[in-house]
Design a protein around this motif. Structure first.
Motif, PDB file in Angstrom:
ATOM      1  N   ILE A 187       0.862  -1.187   0.000  1.00 49.77           N
ATOM      2  CA  ILE A 187       0.000   0.000   0.000  1.00 49.77           C
ATOM      3  C   ILE A 187       0.896   1.234   0.000  1.00 49.77           C
ATOM      4  O   ILE A 187       1.720   1.403   0.892  1.00 49.77           O
ATOM      5  CB  ILE A 187      -0.929  -0.002   1.234  1.00 49.77           C
ATOM      6  CG1 ILE A 187      -1.814  -1.246   1.204  1.00 49.77           C
ATOM      7  CG2 ILE A 187      -1.771   1.265   1.289  1.00 49.77           C
ATOM      8  CD1 ILE A 187      -2.689  -1.414   2.429  1.00 49.77           C
ATOM      9  N   HIS A 188       0.725   2.065  -1.039  1.00 46.60           N
ATOM     10  CA  HIS A 188       1.638   3.194  -1.192  1.00 46.60           C
ATOM     11  C   HIS A 188       0.890   4.509  -1.111  1.00 46.60           C
ATOM     12  O   HIS A 188      -0.309   4.575  -1.352  1.00 46.60           O
ATOM     13  CB  HIS A 188       2.332   3.121  -2.555  1.00 46.60           C
ATOM     14  CG  HIS A 188       2.921   1.789  -2.838  1.00 46.60           C
ATOM     15  ND1 HIS A 188       3.978   1.290  -2.126  1.00 46.60           N
ATOM     16  CD2 HIS A 188       2.576   0.828  -3.735  1.00 46.60           C
ATOM     17  CE1 HIS A 188       4.276   0.076  -2.572  1.00 46.60           C
ATOM     18  NE2 HIS A 188       3.437  -0.229  -3.544  1.00 46.60           N
TER      19      HIS A 188
ATOM     20  N   PHE B 199      -8.265   2.535  -3.634  1.00 46.76           N
ATOM     21  CA  PHE B 199      -8.863   1.233  -3.858  1.00 46.76           C
ATOM     22  C   PHE B 199     -10.357   1.404  -4.087  1.00 46.76           C
ATOM     23  O   PHE B 199     -10.983   2.268  -3.474  1.00 46.76           O
ATOM     24  CB  PHE B 199      -8.603   0.313  -2.666  1.00 46.76           C
ATOM     25  CG  PHE B 199      -7.131   0.119  -2.407  1.00 46.76           C
ATOM     26  CD1 PHE B 199      -6.446  -0.933  -2.986  1.00 46.76           C
ATOM     27  CD2 PHE B 199      -6.424   1.038  -1.632  1.00 46.76           C
ATOM     28  CE1 PHE B 199      -5.080  -1.087  -2.788  1.00 46.76           C
ATOM     29  CE2 PHE B 199      -5.058   0.894  -1.426  1.00 46.76           C
ATOM     30  CZ  PHE B 199      -4.384  -0.178  -2.002  1.00 46.76           C
ATOM     31  N   ILE B 200     -10.894   0.554  -4.949  1.00 46.39           N
ATOM     32  CA  ILE B 200     -12.319   0.663  -5.250  1.00 46.39           C
ATOM     33  C   ILE B 200     -12.956  -0.686  -4.973  1.00 46.39           C
ATOM     34  O   ILE B 200     -12.319  -1.729  -5.180  1.00 46.39           O
ATOM     35  CB  ILE B 200     -12.520   1.111  -6.718  1.00 46.39           C
ATOM     36  CG1 ILE B 200     -13.969   1.523  -6.976  1.00 46.39           C
ATOM     37  CG2 ILE B 200     -12.100   0.016  -7.712  1.00 46.39           C
ATOM     38  CD1 ILE B 200     -14.143   2.271  -8.292  1.00 46.39           C
TER      39      ILE B 200
ATOM     40  N   MET C 125      -6.040   3.322  -8.236  1.00 47.56           N
ATOM     41  CA  MET C 125      -5.069   4.393  -8.447  1.00 47.56           C
ATOM     42  C   MET C 125      -3.767   3.950  -7.815  1.00 47.56           C
ATOM     43  O   MET C 125      -3.747   3.398  -6.721  1.00 47.56           O
ATOM     44  CB  MET C 125      -5.577   5.679  -7.792  1.00 47.56           C
ATOM     45  CG  MET C 125      -4.851   6.901  -8.285  1.00 47.56           C
ATOM     46  SD  MET C 125      -5.538   8.413  -7.648  1.00 47.56           S
ATOM     47  CE  MET C 125      -7.046   8.580  -8.544  1.00 47.56           C
ATOM     48  N   GLU C 126      -2.678   4.149  -8.542  1.00 50.03           N
ATOM     49  CA  GLU C 126      -1.388   3.691  -8.066  1.00 50.03           C
ATOM     50  C   GLU C 126      -0.464   4.886  -7.980  1.00 50.03           C
ATOM     51  O   GLU C 126      -0.177   5.527  -8.970  1.00 50.03           O
ATOM     52  CB  GLU C 126      -0.840   2.651  -9.046  1.00 50.03           C
ATOM     53  CG  GLU C 126       0.344   1.895  -8.510  1.00 50.03           C
ATOM     54  CD  GLU C 126       0.514   0.559  -9.233  1.00 50.03           C
ATOM     55  OE1 GLU C 126      -0.070   0.408 -10.334  1.00 50.03           O
ATOM     56  OE2 GLU C 126       1.195  -0.318  -8.691  1.00 50.03           O
TER      57      GLU C 126
ATOM     58  N   GLN D  99      -5.764   3.012 -15.660  1.00 45.30           N
ATOM     59  CA  GLN D  99      -6.747   3.158 -16.723  1.00 45.30           C
ATOM     60  C   GLN D  99      -7.348   1.812 -17.115  1.00 45.30           C
ATOM     61  O   GLN D  99      -8.531   1.718 -17.428  1.00 45.30           O
ATOM     62  CB  GLN D  99      -6.088   3.846 -17.936  1.00 45.30           C
ATOM     63  CG  GLN D  99      -7.070   4.424 -18.931  1.00 45.30           C
ATOM     64  CD  GLN D  99      -7.981   5.498 -18.322  1.00 45.30           C
ATOM     65  OE1 GLN D  99      -7.534   6.323 -17.522  1.00 45.30           O
ATOM     66  NE2 GLN D  99      -9.257   5.460 -18.652  1.00 45.30           N
ATOM     67  N   ASP D 100      -6.524   0.743 -17.087  1.00 42.13           N
ATOM     68  CA  ASP D 100      -7.048  -0.568 -17.494  1.00 42.13           C
ATOM     69  C   ASP D 100      -8.179  -1.007 -16.560  1.00 42.13           C
ATOM     70  O   ASP D 100      -9.225  -1.479 -16.997  1.00 42.13           O
ATOM     71  CB  ASP D 100      -5.933  -1.622 -17.555  1.00 42.13           C
ATOM     72  CG  ASP D 100      -5.045  -1.663 -16.320  1.00 42.13           C
ATOM     73  OD1 ASP D 100      -5.224  -0.800 -15.424  1.00 42.13           O
ATOM     74  OD2 ASP D 100      -4.183  -2.553 -16.234  1.00 42.13           O
ATOM     75  N   VAL D 101      -7.970  -0.802 -15.265  1.00 40.63           N
ATOM     76  CA  VAL D 101      -8.992  -1.191 -14.289  1.00 40.63           C
ATOM     77  C   VAL D 101     -10.240  -0.329 -14.472  1.00 40.63           C
ATOM     78  O   VAL D 101     -11.367  -0.821 -14.503  1.00 40.63           O
ATOM     79  CB  VAL D 101      -8.452  -1.051 -12.846  1.00 40.63           C
ATOM     80  CG1 VAL D 101      -9.547  -1.341 -11.838  1.00 40.63           C
ATOM     81  CG2 VAL D 101      -7.258  -1.972 -12.646  1.00 40.63           C
ATOM     82  N   LEU D 102     -10.008   0.982 -14.634  1.00 42.69           N
ATOM     83  CA  LEU D 102     -11.134   1.900 -14.789  1.00 42.69           C
ATOM     84  C   LEU D 102     -11.939   1.559 -16.051  1.00 42.69           C
ATOM     85  O   LEU D 102     -13.173   1.496 -16.021  1.00 42.69           O
ATOM     86  CB  LEU D 102     -10.619   3.342 -14.857  1.00 42.69           C
ATOM     87  CG  LEU D 102     -11.683   4.424 -14.943  1.00 42.69           C
ATOM     88  CD1 LEU D 102     -12.578   4.405 -13.697  1.00 42.69           C
ATOM     89  CD2 LEU D 102     -11.060   5.807 -15.092  1.00 42.69           C
TER      90      LEU D 102
END
Lengths: 686, 568
Positions: B87-88, B93-94, B156-157, B163-166
């Motif tokens: 965790i940074h 996280f969603i 979000m990292e 973007q791929d996850v979104l």
């Protein structure tokens, strides 16, 4: 002949009067007890008294403005008029259902505010307009006539008219208004498209009803005042402050009373802005702490921040107003211990009667004022410059009773009360600053009201604010503000327009139309053309959002360049408010606004000669033990009346004057400027 | 009063507690103001909270009580899924899943973000929006039909959106334009919350901040226990029948509450097994519901943090409607939640007669339409939940026409609704005789009647209390039942007793209408004891009918005529 101006602030307990003599350049002040039964009495008596004391004939008064809590109190205390409502068939209960939320999430005993119009006086008529202004069902005039007959029989004093989508097409509201005017001559009328031509039916309806509810009483009061002033021989045009900080004539105020609901606190904000502007500061947080409540607001580049909606006594009112955030904590607030053992202060207040324990009028509970007496920050023998004797022993006893419950010693309990009250203030200031995207550390705190300068030292330290300005007359600044406000009104039109394909001519026409209305109003206010000013702005948002941000606009022909400016400013504001902005995403203009004003000639700067850093001997009254930073500290006490420009006072110090006491903490340094303000700088704040 | 040695002084605890609460409120406000969908921007169906590094709640803004369920579970789900080292700072996280992300139903999508201070993870912020998406997906017998299941995954990292996850999530949404706007607002609200908590730590120092937070939780527990002590010791039980849009049969809900000294146990053993419909509550939903119910009875102003939960024990057997397991459907869990709160009040009525309320509206009545918007050619989903009557109280009538218990969403302004959708609101009014008669009358339910203007739309109304009315207390009579009425252009009228939608969606063409009437609350005390002037006032204002004035309240026909003539 002399030329004097009078500003009067009507408060719950006292009516404060400020007089400025333009020829001699002198200010005078006076305080008389308020007369809540008929506030105009104290206003006129006070004005005559101050004129007499200064040997000014009444006909020399050239300017007369007052701020008043008459409308606010009528709403909060439910003392308004009997109102009838005429509305679209099927929707009379909208006034009660509102946004269908309950008033408290967890406390099931809390009630909704009583509807201002009884259900039997909310009458429905058949009519319907569509979202785009088309008439779906023509107005049934016979229904209006039946409603009018009913309201006549019931003897209502005011009639509110509000139809669905009336902001988009006012035709049915206009027709209804004409019928009511004809059938009920003299009745007070409040019509939604005139009061608030904006979408969201409940907020518009409620504001229209509030306007009707306050209208008759305010009209009576204002007519009364006008007549009394006339009788007294004060013949200049009298003004009242509105919630937006501007002044309007009594006739205009009587027509749109909802605009004066926050007349009282706005005077203080205007006074603070003016005083600070003279002293060279334009980015301010105003901190007005009185006996039962505290008002804070933010002034950015000399402009008070505005808002369009707030709740008063549980009723949402939508009208342009200074974004004043009020909390129920002041000098009279009571300290108590809750079930879990934590110390709380307020919102219960000892008020003016019985008042704090030290007033010796039967108050038993420890108030903030008592806590200040216990730590030595307030004079242990008298307040109000000797006008009121107090008993420090009673303050200590009251605080002692609280301390027992907390298992603390008396002084720690008193200090604890002050810390809690300051924490509440910090929260209030954060609401109007950080929550709106403004960093308080960049701002000067203007500290006023009877209790402001006593607490601002702690407040600014908590907020990391370096500078505080304490005006010459902190307790009377609201009345002073009335001498320096401008004649002002806002005109608006909702017309949702996408920015990418907007008809720029049409936008220009909307502004031209609004400015025409503004000119007509300024004509009625007898303002000559050369003294008129207009400020344009537009409320806008991303397409899909429902809350707008206000963006200023140059007053010129509306072209592509204007549009580009508007967009740039919108992105900036959005980023400031929400922490992001997406350029290129579709945006829309929602409500077009024109603020019309006429700049009133101001009190000129009264500059004094500098006298060097050392205060004169007679200013130093005594030394007193004050409990600061965890220990008793020998602290010099000064009389402000004897301080001179450029005098420097290093904290810890107490500065007393009739209308307030200023406390400087160790590390804080106060300098009297040439306008007799004290500018406090804190070396412990980086 | 009990005195405990403070590790931190009581003043700092008060100050920090307030600060955390105002941060949560500020986050919630920022979300509403910047959001795109009606359900968040106008109906405020959203919440925000702050958690410590272990996932314990430190503050929840006063928005929607059932959302506490999702917020309770989410930080924990993130901590369980990702080791600390992964965790940074700048991550978010969603998640929404009821079994993998601590959610209570899939539309409530939570975005969580770690708060770092000088490189150290010190806690989390989270906010939730009810995304009105995932519609028109069949019967909802199990959770896969209810929408996209998102475990607590990284969106979000280190400050950059994945973007791929979104894109994957948006592709599974029916209204991606609204979703992206709402997600942006959710990200922004979190950033704001993080900044504010960091500022607090700057001011107090992290160690002092941690110590203060511990004390804040202890304080809340002390105050909670002090509140619980006021309930007389004993065992209290209550039951009620849950009717729904899904089943002909009634589901019997039961509770047994045991109060001993400063502990309270709520035992739901005996509730029915989970059902193949969205009425199931998962674990954090029953917790949030019990916390709400107890809070309303012992101390409404207790700060909403984890200290509160320590004093309450909940027993709910796994696999039942009050603690369901995968793959139970959960979409309409609030229907059940609302009843559980009423059960708690009903059970404790003998113990706390001055504080309990009679049964409220008792449902989370839902109405809506979806299809193609003829004005724009685009797909839309309009959904709204309707308030109703509050149960009557020991010394007051119930509130008329408000959201009750586990929800407090606003309505969608009619002028906003009609500007956006091809719909026309015909009526929105309180219903005569809906409030249960009593010495204190139950609050009134209301009717919302909407007509379709163009196109062919699917529409429905999910109700409860269509068959079993809200009960009264101490002699008070029940409130009215809910009703659904479909009117066709040919004059035909359909009145499905359990609503439409869910398993029986209806088709609406131009001119057809849907009217939903919500329940009034139950009455409190014998109606014969009601002040006569109040009965007459209600009659005059049309809140009760002539019939009710005579039959329920015992006014004579002459008295009634007197009031009504005066009225004419």
């Amino acid at each position: 002949m002399q030329r004097v101006r009078i500003g009067i602030d009507v408060g719950g307990t006292f009516t404060d009067i400020f007089l400025f003599d333009e020829v001699l350049g002198q200010l005078a002040v006076q305080k008389v007890p308020s007369t809540p039964q008929d506030p105009s009495q104290a206003i006129v008596d006070g004005a005559l008294l101050i004129l007499q004391e200064n040997r000014v004939p009444v006909q020399d008064v050239v300017y007369f403005a007052h701020g008043s809590t008459v409308a606010t109190n009528a709403l909060i205390q439910h003392k308004g008029a009997k109102v009838g409502l005429i509305t679209t068939s099927g929707f009379r209960d909208l006034l009660e259902i509102g946004r269908q939320v309950r008033p408290h999430l967890y406390d099931l005993q809390v009630d909704k505010p009583e509807p201002l119009v009884g259900r039997d006086l909310r009458l429905e008529v058949r009519e319907r307009t569509s979202y785009d202004g088309r008439v779906l069902l023509p107005l049934a005039q016979e229904d209006v006539l039946a409603a009018v007959a009913r309201l006549k029989r019931d003897g209502v004093e005011a009639v509110a008219i509000c139809y669905l989508h009336g902001y988009r097409n006012p035709d049915h509201e206009q027709q209804t208004k004409a019928i009511v005017q004809k059938e009920m001559p003299g009745v007070y009328l409040s019509v939604s498209y005139e009061v608030l031509p904006e979408f969201r039916e409940f907020e518009r309806l409620n504001t229209t009803v509030v306007n009707a509810y306050l209208g008759p009483g305010m009209s009576r009061y204002l007519h009364n005042l006008a007549a009394k002033l006339q009788d007294a021989g004060i013949c200049c045009k009298p003004y009242i402050t509105q919630s937006n900080g501007g002044i309007i004539s009594l006739e205009s105020a009587a027509q749109n009373t909802a605009r004066t609901v926050l007349s009282g606190p706005s005077g203080g904000v205007m006074g603070a802005s003016y005083v600070c502007n003279q002293a060279g500061f334009q980015d301010l947080i105003t901190f007005d702490m009185g006996g039962t409540s505290t008002d804070v607001s933010l002034v950015n580049k000399g402009q008070a921040m505005m808002t369009t909606q707030r709740e008063l006594g549980g009723y949402p009112v939508k009208t342009p107003m200074i974004d004043v955030h009020s909390i129920g904590a002041g000098g009279g607030s009571i300290g108590w211990v809750d079930l879990g053992g934590l110390l709380k202060v307020g919102p219960q207040s000892a008020g003016a009667d019985p008042g704090p324990a030290c007033y010796n009028r039967g108050g038993q509970e420890a108030t903030v004022t008592d806590a200040n007496v216990v730590i030595g920050a307030l004079n242990p023998e008298y307040l109000l410059g000797g006008r009121m004797k107090i008993d420090a022993k009673l303050a200590r006893e009251a605080v002692h009773r609280l301390a027992l419950k907390l298992d603390l010693d008396d002084v720690a309990a008193a200090q604890g009360m002050l810390s809690v009250v300051v924490a509440n203030m910090v929260r209030a200031v954060r609401v109007i600053s950080v929550q709106r995207g403004y960093d308080p550390r960049r701002y000067v705190l203007v500290s006023f009201g009877g209790a402001g300068p006593l607490h601002s030292g702690w407040l600014t330290r908590e907020l990391n604010m370096q500078r505080t300005l304490v005006p010459q007359r902190p307790g009377l600044l609201c009345a002073f503000g009335l001498l320096v406000t401008d004649v002002r009104s806002d005109f608006l039109q909702t017309r949702i327009t996408q920015t990418h394909n907007a008809d720029l001519h049409q936008i220009g026409d909307v502004y031209a139309q609004l400015e025409r209305q503004a000119h007509e109003w300024l004509d009625r206010e007898s303002i000559p053309p050369e003294r008129r000013l207009f400020h344009r702005s537009v409320d806008m948002r991303y397409v899909g959002q429902n809350y707008e941000l206000s963006v200023p606009l140059p007053s010129e022909a509306f072209d592509q360049h204007s549009m580009d400016t508007v967009l740039r400013e919108f992105y900036r504001t959005h980023d400031q408010t929400y922490g992001y902005a997406v350029e290129g995403e579709p945006t829309e203009l929602v409500t077009f606004r024109v603020e019309a004003l006429s700049v009133v000639q101001k009190v000129p700067s009264l500059s004094h000669l500098e006298a060097g850093p050392k205060p004169p001997k007679q200013a130093h009254l005594e030394d007193r033990q004050v409990y600061l930073d965890g220990g008793w500290t020998r602290t010099p006490v000064y009389d402000r009346a004897h301080l001179l420009p450029s005098n420097v006072i290093n904290g810890p110090a107490v500065i007393e004057q009739m209308d307030a006491t200023t406390l400087l903490l160790p590390g804080q340094r106060g300098t009297v400027d040439r306008f007799m303000n004290i500018l406090v700088e804190d070396s412990l704040v980086q | 009063m009990e005195r405990t040695a403070f590790k931190v002084d009581p003043v700092t605890v008060e100050v920090v507690g307030n600060a955390l609460l105002s941060v949560a409120e500020e986050m919630g406000e920022a979300l509403v103001k910047a959001a795109y969908s009606d359900n968040i921007k106008e109906r405020r169906d959203s919440s925000a909270g702050i958690f410590d590094a272990q996932g314990r709640t430190l503050a929840q803004a006063a928005h929607i009580p059932i959302h506490l369920g999702s917020l309770l579970g989410v930080a924990e789900a993130v901590v369980q899924r990702y080791p600390r080292s992964e965790i940074h700072e700048g991550d978010m996280f969603i998640g929404n899943d009821a079994y993998e992300a601590g959610g209570t139903h899939l539309p409530d999508i939570v975005v969580t973000a770690p708060i770092f201070h000088k490189g150290v993870l010190i806690g989390f912020v989270a906010n939730l929006g009810h995304h009105a998406d995932f519609f028109d997906r069949g019967e909802g017998r199990h959770i896969w039909q209810e929408g996209l299941r998102i475990p607590a995954i990284r969106i979000m990292e280190r400050g950059k959106v994945r973007q791929d996850v979104l894109d994957f999530i948006l592709l599974n949404c029916q209204l991606p334009k609204e979703r992206i706007g709402d997600f942006r607002a959710q990200f922004a609200a979190n950033r704001l919350g993080i900044r504010r908590v960091q500022e607090l730590c700057d001011r107090y120092g992290v160690q002092q901040f941690f110590a203060t937070v511990e004390e804040l939780l202890d304080y809340t527990e002390r105050r909670m226990r002090a509140g619980i002590r006021q309930i007389p010791d004993g065992v209290y039980a209550f039951q009620d029948d849950l009717d729904s849009e899904y089943f002909e049969t009634l589901l019997k809900l039961v509770v047994k509450i045991t109060k001993e000294k400063e502990d309270i146990t709520l035992d739901f053993t005996g509730c029915p097994p989970q059902v193949p419909a969205g009425l199931n509550m998962q674990w954090t939903a029953i917790l949030a519901t019990c916390y709400y119910g107890v809070k309303t009875l012992v101390d409404p102003d207790i700060p909403p943090n984890a200290g509160f939960y320590r004093a309450i024990r909940v027993i709910a057997p796994k696999g039942t409607i009050v603690n369901c397991v995968e793959p139970a459907a959960v979409y309409s869990r609030t229907q059940t939640c609302q009843r559980v709160v009423d059960l708690i009040h009903g059970a404790l009525a003998p113990a706390l007669p001055q504080r309990v309320t009679a049964a409220h509206n008792g449902a989370n009545t839902r109405m809506g339409f979806h299809g193609i918007n003829g004005r724009t050619g685009e797909r839309f989903n309009y959904i709204e939940t309707l308030g109703g009557g509050f149960g009557a109280r020991a010394t007051k009538d119930g509130l008329d026409g408000v959201q009750v218990h586990m929800t407090n969403t606003s309505n969608l302004p009619i002028e906003a609704l009609e500007s956006t959708y091809p719909l026309l609101v015909k009526r929105y009014e309180l219903v005569t005789d809906s409030g249960g008669p009593g010495k204190w009358r139950g609050g009134m339910g209301f009717v919302r009647h909407i007509e379709v203007l163009e196109g062919e739309l699917d529409g429905g109304a999910g109700i409860s209390r269509g068959v079993v009315p809200p009960w009264g207390l101490f002699g008070g009579k029940p409130g009215s039942t809910q009703q659904v009425e479909i009117t066709r252009t040919d004059g035909a009228v359909e009145r499905p007793p359990r609503g439409v939608g869910g398993r029986r969606p209806a088709t609406f063409r131009s001119g057809d209408g849907l009217a939903v009437t919500t329940s009034g609350g139950g009455g409190y005390g014998d109606p014969g004891q009601r002040d006569r002037w109040r009965v007459k006032q209600d009659l005059k204002e049309g809140r009760i009918s002539r019939r009710s004035a005579i039959e329920d309240y015992g006014l004579t026909p002459e008295e009634v005529d007197g009031v009504l003539t005066e009225e004419k």
